[in-house]
Enzyme design. Sequence first.
Site, PDB file in Angstrom:
ATOM      1  CE  LYS A 156      -5.885  -0.040   1.358  1.00 17.92           C
ATOM      2  NZ  LYS A 156      -5.072  -0.426   1.738  1.00 17.92           N
ATOM      3  CB  THR A 162      -0.737   0.315   1.212  1.00 18.71           C
ATOM      4  OG1 THR A 162      -2.336  -1.190   1.156  1.00 18.71           O
ATOM      5  CG2 THR A 162      -1.497   1.299   1.227  1.00 18.71           C
ATOM      6  CE  LYS A 194      -1.906   7.802   5.325  1.00 18.76           C
ATOM      7  NZ  LYS A 194      -1.099   6.146   5.028  1.00 18.76           N
TER       8      LYS A 194
END
Lengths: 289, 289, 289, 289
Positions: free
Chosen positions: D170, D95, D238
């Site tokens: 995502k 990721t 975030k």
Amino acid sequence: MEVGFLGLGIMGKAMSMNLLKHGFKVTVWNRTLSKCDELVEHGASVCESPAEVIKKCKYTIAMLSDPCAALSVVFDKGGVLEQICEGKGYIDMSTVDAETSLKINEAITGKGGRFVEGPVSGSKKPAEDGQLIILVAGDKALFEESIPAFDVLGKRSFFLGQVGNGAKMKLIVNMIMGSMMNAFSEGLVLADKSGLSSDTLLDILDLGAMTNPMFKGKGPSMNKSSYPPAFPLKHQQKDMRLALALGDENAVSMPVAAAANEAFKKARSLGLGDLDFSAVIEAVKFSRE
Amino acid sequence: MEVGFLGLGIMGKAMSMNLLKHGFKVTVWNRTLSKCDELVEHGASVCESPAEVIKKCKYTIAMLSDPCAALSVVFDKGGVLEQICEGKGYIDMSTVDAETSLKINEAITGKGGRFVEGPVSGSKKPAEDGQLIILVAGDKALFEESIPAFDVLGKRSFFLGQVGNGAKMKLIVNMIMGSMMNAFSEGLVLADKSGLSSDTLLDILDLGAMTNPMFKGKGPSMNKSSYPPAFPLKHQQKDMRLALALGDENAVSMPVAAAANEAFKKARSLGLGDLDFSAVIEAVKFSRE
Amino acid sequence: MEVGFLGLGIMGKAMSMNLLKHGFKVTVWNRTLSKCDELVEHGASVCESPAEVIKKCKYTIAMLSDPCAALSVVFDKGGVLEQICEGKGYIDMSTVDAETSLKINEAITGKGGRFVEGPVSGSKKPAEDGQLIILVAGDKALFEESIPAFDVLGKRSFFLGQVGNGAKMKLIVNMIMGSMMNAFSEGLVLADKSGLSSDTLLDILDLGAMTNPMFKGKGPSMNKSSYPPAFPLKHQQKDMRLALALGDENAVSMPVAAAANEAFKKARSLGLGDLDFSAVIEAVKFSRE
Amino acid sequence: MEVGFLGLGIMGKAMSMNLLKHGFKVTVWNRTLSKCDELVEHGASVCESPAEVIKKCKYTIAMLSDPCAALSVVFDKGGVLEQICEGKGYIDMSTVDAETSLKINEAITGKGGRFVEGPVSGSKKPAEDGQLIILVAGDKALFEESIPAFDVLGKRSFFLGQVGNGAKMKLIVNMIMGSMMNAFSEGLVLADKSGLSSDTLLDILDLGAMTNPMFKGKGPSMNKSSYPPAFPLKHQQKDMRLALALGDENAVSMPVAAAANEAFKKARSLGLGDLDFSAVIEAVKFSRE
């Protein structure tokens, strides 16, 4: 000019005194009659009921504490309705919702009387100084005949059209005030948490295009976490809610006012409802880091 | 006092002219050298590179258009770095982000020079009138030695601590401005859609505790749907975003600024980014009913 | 078990039919009596007024279109109040506000009768399938005695305490639904404007921890800008407003619901109030770029 | 099929084990080589550097802990770049942000190699069960050749176009998740403060159109104020910030996500950043009344 005056609270007393000082003949009434004494010393007459004041005077001004008192003075025994009739004017300067105003208007005009609502912007000091801002709506002729009195009581009076518009305009002004107070609070807290001086931020704001009496008046005490209640936070939040409801009726989406309203609600949940509305900064400040 | 001056755009020209008028000896440089002519007529000297200006002058002020130009004037061939050394001061009054400022600071001080950033609040007119607000941060001694120049250029200068603080303070001021503009816009639209006059609302606001030059200056044109770009909406939105990012770094939750930022984004999506930031009212107005 | 049934709209007809199918003896009434015919064919009895139904049955269920109809059936001539008395139970499954429910409760219990409110979650199809979710509040013994009927009408019934709690719980569920629909809409639009396929986003969501029947049911038509009204947007927005008002009473700050409510208001101002509430995505989509 | 596998953390170990179990020939590398032992017992080969793995295998999958590790494995001495060449494919399932992915893509393709990013949705359990959701972007032919491996690792893989789109998708999924979590939190708190049971609310939600594994999984522990970190709140915040930044780039106004982001920031300021993201409910709950 002769006027009746119903209600001698902080505001009403200052206002009727101003009328006396400017040569008006004033007949007063107050629920607690002893409060009339000081006015009598300055030349006022007294009546024992609102109905008597109405009977005696062509024009009667009311300045009552809340919608409940405003309704009671009109509809109760010995109330305005018993004597109001064609040729008489009733000027209600209390801060009430549009619905209350409409109810009073209907009753007064149903008896042939004339009615304006005239809520004011400004509190004790401007009332004493004859510097209120008066938001009048209803019977236009009555507004015009009342201008000599409004000129004594305020620095400016506005005629806004049909009954209810005075209340609405006041809500909109207060909504802008509430959002501005939040914008200001977020800025002060951000300065502080970013290692800058929030006092210096006040100085900088004061020199620029956003300088305004509210920031100057409230900023220094907010930076000291002091919120002596001039306008209680819970009342500010209520006005935000009512202004948002007005937006709802008219399909106006107001995301900034809505966010500000939720901040005031958070401040209420923190137990700050009775402090000044500037205490909303505490909801922004609150953290555990 | 003798100073160098780099950059003669709208702001820089007005500022260097003011210094000349107040008896400073000024040595100028501009990328397009012909722009120096008018200054020379008023007594300025000219150099052919930033490096030469630095060599000649103990203090040099820069006023450049953007971070890219600010970096280029320092780091490129013939740039500030070639001549900066102990005893010399570099005062960058361009509007740049904190990161750019820190980079320049590191390079200058690495060579023994001294540095302050000094972004200003105010545009063309205040620059001409010597009425800027100057947000200085960095070397405090250099700030103090520069006060005679700042006193000519602005109505007030503030020393805010370490490099980067000038940029941060400016963001916070602009964030408050953006939220206030939204509060104001929502109020004007709500008045209009509620059957009240938004021009009367301006008059009422002008008499109360929220009266400020921005509402007075922008309100009438907003009511006419006119938005000549003084401060473009896309720049206002960028500053909101950066201020929210500063809040993010410092874990400050700012729901009102966040809502205002989304309104500016909606306005951008409506194609209004190049108009004045007061055009955000169009995002509030927009409806099909 | 014998029950009365008042109101044979889309919901009421399906519900009373289910009771008949499961062996209940049902006595029906409807304002337009001809609507009773189909039920009679399936074995129902008919009365000519709500009062007669109450007189005949120990338990009577009502399923009326709105608060106004719910009040009328109780308080008008020939209404429930004329025959309600000790030993009889009245079960109002209409969707009404807490205030209406409280009024009916007071009148019924004042005559010695027993009362529960039982608003349902679910529309036509679940009503036909006996798959409603029933939110009951008021007289607990009456709730328990009514369970055989609730078991036929719904897949689950909940007892929530005092009258008004059924209405409140429904508002909270709908508030979560409205905020979720906004979260979903923002994601679909962001995918599309970022150059990703919003249909692929649906597939991805469907495989993960957020998969839910609402996203699956509404997503494909939202991606085709089709909003056949299952639950009209204006009703969803009204429920958001009422849920926020409930938060206001209890000093619960809900910034996400408040932002969602403003988005629904914007959608209303775009003329989408009569479409499905998923049309709120149009307020997110709207742009000129 | 033969594949290389770089990175044997919790995720990487489970994934490479699955490949072995399904008959793939797997060559592994890990910074701490001893972590390879268990895989070797199950039939894996080992190399001493990423470069060696690339040299040996036509296809190499990487599953690294963060952008820093992902870059290091490619660019450092002994890294992927030393041996990548025409005919070889590199599949980075770590990721990382779009920028990191683009950097790696440029380097790999610059040497003639082929690249896809393939971030996954799902954590330890789905990795062990081969139930990940794989968001692939980049070289389409490489995606297609990799499908046999993706079919072992996940329940579904999506091809999303150009490099960076996997990371973006995502973010969007996580943004919807964060807003939904706030909607859910506000509802639970409102129920509780309104005198209703928040456990009953869970039951009701579970029966309706909004039922989803996240509400079912997190709800009961949220009602007990327990937040064991599955996905830390600070990472959720975030991702909200980055999704809002993606909206900023594309001029998509997302007021609900923005309000949710500020709620997560408030939760961070309350010291909850390391707890599960469902701890945002504490920011809603917090009050002194």
